[in-house]
Scaffold this motif. Sequence first.
Motif, mmCIF file in Angstrom:
data_model
loop_
_atom_site.group_PDB
_atom_site.id
_atom_site.type_symbol
_atom_site.label_atom_id
_atom_site.label_comp_id
_atom_site.label_asym_id
_atom_site.label_seq_id
_atom_site.Cartn_x
_atom_site.Cartn_y
_atom_site.Cartn_z
ATOM 1 N N ASP A 235 0.833 -1.201 0.000
ATOM 2 C CA ASP A 235 0.000 0.000 0.000
ATOM 3 C C ASP A 235 0.877 1.264 0.000
ATOM 4 O O ASP A 235 0.615 2.208 -0.752
ATOM 5 N N ASN A 236 1.923 1.261 0.833
ATOM 6 C CA ASN A 236 2.821 2.430 0.905
ATOM 7 C C ASN A 236 3.526 2.668 -0.418
ATOM 8 O O ASN A 236 3.624 3.809 -0.878
ATOM 9 N N ARG A 237 4.011 1.569 -1.026
ATOM 10 C CA ARG A 237 4.737 1.758 -2.308
ATOM 11 C C ARG A 237 3.787 2.339 -3.360
ATOM 12 O O ARG A 237 4.178 3.197 -4.144
ATOM 13 N N ASN A 239 1.031 4.163 -2.823
ATOM 14 C CA ASN A 239 0.698 5.565 -2.484
ATOM 15 C C ASN A 239 1.859 6.504 -2.766
ATOM 16 O O ASN A 239 1.648 7.606 -3.284
ATOM 17 N N ASN A 240 3.083 6.073 -2.462
ATOM 18 C CA ASN A 240 4.248 6.917 -2.748
ATOM 19 C C ASN A 240 4.376 7.148 -4.239
ATOM 20 O O ASN A 240 4.624 8.255 -4.688
ATOM 21 N N PHE A 241 4.155 6.076 -5.021
ATOM 22 C CA PHE A 241 4.284 6.185 -6.479
ATOM 23 C C PHE A 241 3.233 7.137 -7.035
ATOM 24 O O PHE A 241 3.530 8.018 -7.836
ATOM 25 N N ILE A 242 1.998 6.958 -6.558
ATOM 26 C CA ILE A 242 0.906 7.820 -7.041
ATOM 27 C C ILE A 242 1.193 9.277 -6.648
ATOM 28 O O ILE A 242 0.949 10.195 -7.425
ATOM 29 N N GLY A 243 1.746 9.462 -5.438
ATOM 30 C CA GLY A 243 2.078 10.813 -4.968
ATOM 31 C C GLY A 243 3.058 11.522 -5.878
ATOM 32 O O GLY A 243 3.018 12.738 -6.022
ATOM 33 N N PHE A 244 3.932 10.734 -6.539
ATOM 34 C CA PHE A 244 4.962 11.323 -7.400
ATOM 35 C C PHE A 244 4.455 11.593 -8.802
ATOM 36 O O PHE A 244 5.058 12.354 -9.539
#
Length: 245
Positions: A235-237, A239-244
């Motif tokens: 989930d974190n990976r 969300n981080n990817f989408i955030g970028f």
Amino acid sequence: MDKKCELIYEGKAKIIFANENPELVSIVFKDDATAFNAKKKQTFKGKGILNCSISSNIFDLLIKNKIPTHYIKKINENSILAKKVEIIPIEVVLRNIAYGSLCRQTDIEPGTNLKQPLIDFYYKNDNLNDPLLTSDRIFLLDLIEAEGLQKIKEITYKINNILKDFFLELNLTLVDFKLEFGKDSSGQIILADEFSPDNCRLWDRNTKNGKIESLDKDRFRNDLGDLIEAYSEIDNRINNFIGFT
Ligand code: UDP
């Protein structure tokens, strides 16, 4: 009872509720996990929220890539709004790497890269233990017509291309996954159910002491460590990817 709250179906990992609009349903992701046809059971606090988040992001990505799906939107942290469909009782498994039942049923070594993606169909029937199907058996049982089966295969290969690349960006290998399809009110075949680590195998490309780490339900099936830690990592990976992007 308010019609909106009427329970339509409770499965092993999700509950389906009716909506005021008869063409829609809400789907609640449960914390329960089962394996080996529910012979092994456990509740993992927070799994429902994680799977709802992961599945919602994956469905958003698939919709952006023009895959027809039942997904409409996230309603809250553990539920989504979706189109009501009639589920086609076939579990569609796509494999990029040999593992699990494929290796138990053949002499292919676990971890072998397949020359090309393999699609296996299973009969969605707990009483029969979800047996492997052939195309002829699918037509014999009238589970779907030939044209529909062809469409399901095309959509599944397309989903694999999208998600294999996506997970690679997250430093994850998409080993295999299971999909379910349904027919909407107009008879169109669309992707239904969920896409989460409950239904796929994801291996971390960062090996730990040279060992591959499973970040999926194999943690529970084979007692490989904390399930919530693995699902949170996925989930974190994402969300981080989408955030970028
Ligand atoms: N799978 C699933 N539901 C099932 C059976 C399999 O979601 O009832 C998924 C499983 O998580 C894996 C893929 O389908 O990602 C292939 O599973 P396999 O046939 O290898 O079965 P297993 O080894 O899990 O018994």
